[in-house]
Each structure stands twice: as C-alpha cells, then as structure tokens.
Design a protein around this motif. Structure first.
Motif, short mmCIF file in Angstrom:
data_model
loop_
_atom_site.label_atom_id
_atom_site.label_comp_id
_atom_site.label_asym_id
_atom_site.label_seq_id
_atom_site.Cartn_x
_atom_site.Cartn_y
_atom_site.Cartn_z
N VAL A 81 109.87 69.23 33.11
CA VAL A 81 109.49 67.86 32.77
C VAL A 81 108.01 67.79 32.42
CG1 VAL A 81 109.18 65.55 33.74
CG2 VAL A 81 111.34 66.75 34.06
N HIS A 82 107.16 68.48 33.19
CA HIS A 82 105.73 68.46 32.90
C HIS A 82 105.44 69.13 31.56
CE1 HIS A 82 101.40 69.29 33.28
NE2 HIS A 82 101.39 68.22 34.06
N ALA A 83 106.12 70.23 31.30
CA ALA A 83 105.92 70.92 30.02
C ALA A 83 106.37 70.05 28.85
CB ALA A 83 106.69 72.24 30.02
N LEU A 84 107.38 69.20 29.10
CA LEU A 84 107.87 68.29 28.07
C LEU A 84 106.83 67.24 27.71
CD1 LEU A 84 110.45 67.49 26.42
CD2 LEU A 84 111.02 65.97 28.33
N GLY A 85 106.06 66.78 28.71
CA GLY A 85 105.05 65.76 28.46
C GLY A 85 105.14 64.56 29.38
N ILE A 86 105.79 64.74 30.54
CA ILE A 86 105.89 63.66 31.53
C ILE A 86 105.25 64.16 32.82
CG2 ILE A 86 107.45 62.17 32.85
CD1 ILE A 86 109.53 62.57 30.65
N ALA A 87 104.22 63.49 33.27
CA ALA A 87 103.51 63.88 34.50
C ALA A 87 103.74 62.84 35.59
CB ALA A 87 102.02 64.03 34.22
N THR A 88 103.77 63.30 36.84
CA THR A 88 104.06 62.42 37.96
C THR A 88 102.99 62.53 39.02
OG1 THR A 88 106.43 62.82 37.59
CG2 THR A 88 105.80 61.76 39.66
N VAL A 89 102.56 61.37 39.53
CA VAL A 89 101.65 61.32 40.68
C VAL A 89 102.42 60.62 41.79
CG1 VAL A 89 99.45 60.54 41.60
CG2 VAL A 89 99.63 61.21 39.19
N PHE A 90 102.90 61.42 42.76
CA PHE A 90 103.66 60.84 43.86
C PHE A 90 102.73 60.16 44.86
CE2 PHE A 90 106.68 64.12 42.41
CZ PHE A 90 107.80 63.30 42.24
N ALA A 157 93.76 62.60 37.41
CA ALA A 157 93.09 63.52 36.50
C ALA A 157 93.87 64.84 36.40
CB ALA A 157 91.67 63.79 36.97
N ARG A 158 94.38 65.32 37.52
CA ARG A 158 95.17 66.55 37.51
C ARG A 158 96.43 66.38 36.66
NH1 ARG A 158 97.25 68.50 43.21
NH2 ARG A 158 98.46 66.58 42.93
N SER A 159 97.02 65.18 36.70
CA SER A 159 98.25 64.95 35.92
C SER A 159 98.00 65.00 34.42
CB SER A 159 98.86 63.59 36.30
OG SER A 159 98.11 62.51 35.76
N LEU A 160 96.75 64.83 34.01
CA LEU A 160 96.43 64.83 32.58
C LEU A 160 96.31 66.22 31.98
CD1 LEU A 160 93.78 61.95 32.41
CD2 LEU A 160 96.20 61.86 31.79
N LEU A 161 96.30 67.25 32.84
CA LEU A 161 96.30 68.62 32.33
C LEU A 161 97.60 68.84 31.56
CD1 LEU A 161 94.91 70.67 35.35
CD2 LEU A 161 93.83 70.37 33.12
N GLY A 162 97.50 69.34 30.37
CA GLY A 162 98.68 69.52 29.53
C GLY A 162 98.91 68.38 28.57
N ASP A 163 98.03 67.37 28.60
CA ASP A 163 98.10 66.24 27.66
C ASP A 163 99.47 65.57 27.63
OD1 ASP A 163 95.41 66.56 26.84
OD2 ASP A 163 96.03 68.19 25.50
N PRO A 164 99.91 64.99 28.75
CA PRO A 164 101.22 64.33 28.78
C PRO A 164 101.23 63.06 27.93
CG PRO A 164 100.01 63.82 30.77
CD PRO A 164 99.19 64.85 30.02
N LYS A 165 102.43 62.60 27.61
CA LYS A 165 102.61 61.35 26.86
C LYS A 165 102.99 60.19 27.79
CE LYS A 165 101.80 63.38 22.99
NZ LYS A 165 102.89 63.82 22.12
N VAL A 166 103.54 60.53 28.97
CA VAL A 166 103.96 59.53 29.94
C VAL A 166 103.47 59.94 31.32
CG1 VAL A 166 105.93 58.42 31.09
CG2 VAL A 166 106.03 58.88 28.65
#
Length: 270
Positions: A81-90, A157-166
């Motif tokens: 999911v992260h590689a796809l472009g969706i990052a999560t901050v639990f 900020a960590r979730s933005l690594l990889g340039d997610p779209k969501v």
C-alpha cells in the motif's frame, strides 16, 4: 463525489469486512480527491478503525472495489500500500522514543549505498520538515523530548517519504492540548495545500469543522451520510452519527402513513 473540481485519487465501492459473525463494514463507499480533506466520523464501533486498516493494507476487504488514480487495485499489505502511494499515520505513531528525529524518519528506510549516508538523510529530513513548517529545532533531539504535536509532526513527515498521493491520519489530535492541536491542524492544511488527499479519522467536531472539506459518517459499519463541511451544521453531523436523523425520517414516514385515509376494511382509500 469529491469536492468541486477535485480529481478523484481514491475510490471505494461496496467495501465489506467481517470478523467471524461480526460485520465491521458493510457496503461502504468513499471518494477522496486531490487536495481534499475527508473526515470520517462515527460512534465507537462504527467501523472507522477497520476502514483505516483496510486502506492501510492491514485487513484486506472481503468484497468491494478499490480504485487508486483511476485503476482498480488490491490492498494486500502495508508495504504494498505504501509503495502504491497511500501512507498511514496510526494513533500510536509507532515512533522509537530513544532515537532522534532523523533516525525515526528513516527507520527501516535508511539511505545506504554501502554505509549509512548521514548527509543525504539529514538533507532529506530537513526538506520534509520544511515542507510542513515544522517547529523542531534540531534533528538530533530524542523523540522522547518532543511535545505531542512535535511527535505527530515527525510521524507525518515520515509518511511523506516516497511521495504518497493519499495520507491516512488516525485520530491525529487525540490527547493533545490546544496549542498542539492547532499545530497538527496546520499540518493537515499543508498536506492539502501540497495537493494530497487526506483521510482524517476524528471524534472532535471542532477539529473536523476546522480543516475538513467533506465529512463522511459511518454508523454500525455503514455509510450514513456525506456532508459538505462548509455548510452542514454540527447538529446534523451528530444526528447522523447517533441515528437521530434516521429516527426523524422514520417518524415522518410513520406520520405520513398514519395520515393516509383508510376504508372501513383497513385498506387505503382509492
């Protein structure tokens, strides 16, 4: 429907998820547009956490269709999911308090052609923090010494690594003070300004009204209304959360039925 003019980046149709005999989600629909903040609200047990875990790849859905940037996808693992472009901050942030800011940002994603490239990681760390206008004075400070708002900043900020779209944010302001909450809400607005789609789970109506473009209500695992945050009242949102709006509709329908003229045999008059 996304907010006016926003291209849909993430779309869910008919998402269902059960755990044994318990249906946590049933036929849930959701759209998220570029540069849009969608708040998901609902009572305890409404399915909010399950929906986030479905989107994060923790719990694959039992049925339904998920589209990302216009193509159907399967969300099968957090890594995929992260590689796809969706990052999560639990909500728990998953930060290591004994490590400094830079180490937390790159934990598990260290830059190492051969040895650790501290220079490249430090440069990228400051780039990420500047994008969020973060109030963190140094990268060498242990996370344990940061405030709640600063920790949330590091996690985002960590979730933005990889340039997610969501970006998925699970209760980002829970247990924060007034100043720290304002800091996190500013971060959410900056994510929207960067053109990201943001899904924010929250129980705080003030926070929702402050940053959301649309409010999606879940009740008992189902959709129970999607509202324009600029025009809907807090009372209407709460009514959808508690089911009071459904009860009002039922009462109106019942009164309308009772007012229909009847014949002596009890059938409706023609």
């Amino acid at each position: 429907m996304t907010k006016t003019g926003a291209a849909t980046v993430l779309s869910l149709r008919g998402i269902s998820k059960s755990f044994g005999a318990v249906a946590a989600l049933a036929d849930v629909d959701l759209d998220v547009g570029e540069g849009e903040v969608v708040a998901i609200v609902g009572d305890n047990g409404a399915g909010k956490s399950t929906l986030v875990k479905v989107l994060a790849g923790v719990h694959p859905p039992d049925s339904g269709v998920i589209e990302f940037e216009g193509r159907e996808v399967r969300l099968e693992s957090p890594t995929q999911v992260h590689a796809l472009g969706i990052a999560t901050v639990f909500q728990d942030l998953a930060l290591c308090e004994n490590l400094d800011v830079k180490a937390n940002l790159f934990l598990g994603r260290e830059i190492r052609p051969f040895l650790l490239d501290d220079v490249a990681m430090e440069k990228r760390s400051w780039e990420l923090l500047r994008q969020l206008s973060a109030k963190i004075p140094t990268l060498s400070v242990p996370v344990a010494a940061l405030s709640g708002g600063q920790r949330q900043t590091v996690a985002i900020a960590r979730s933005l690594l990889g340039d997610p779209k969501v970006i998925l944010l699970d209760e980002p302001t829970a247990a924060l003070g007034v100043a720290q909450t304002a800091e996190v809400l500013n971060l959410v607005e900056r994510l929207r300004d960067k053109g990201l789609g943001v899904v924010m789970i929250s129980h705080n109506m003030e926070d929702v009204r402050a940053v959301a473009d649309r409010v999606a209500v879940l009740r008992l695992g189902r959709n129970n209304g999607v509202f324009d945050a600029r025009t809907v009242s807090t009372e209407d949102i709460i009514a959808a959360i508690t089911g009071a709006a459904d009860n009002a509709v039922s009462r109106r329908a019942s009164r309308a039925a009772d007012s229909e003229p009847r014949t002596a045999e009890g059938s409706e008059a023609r």
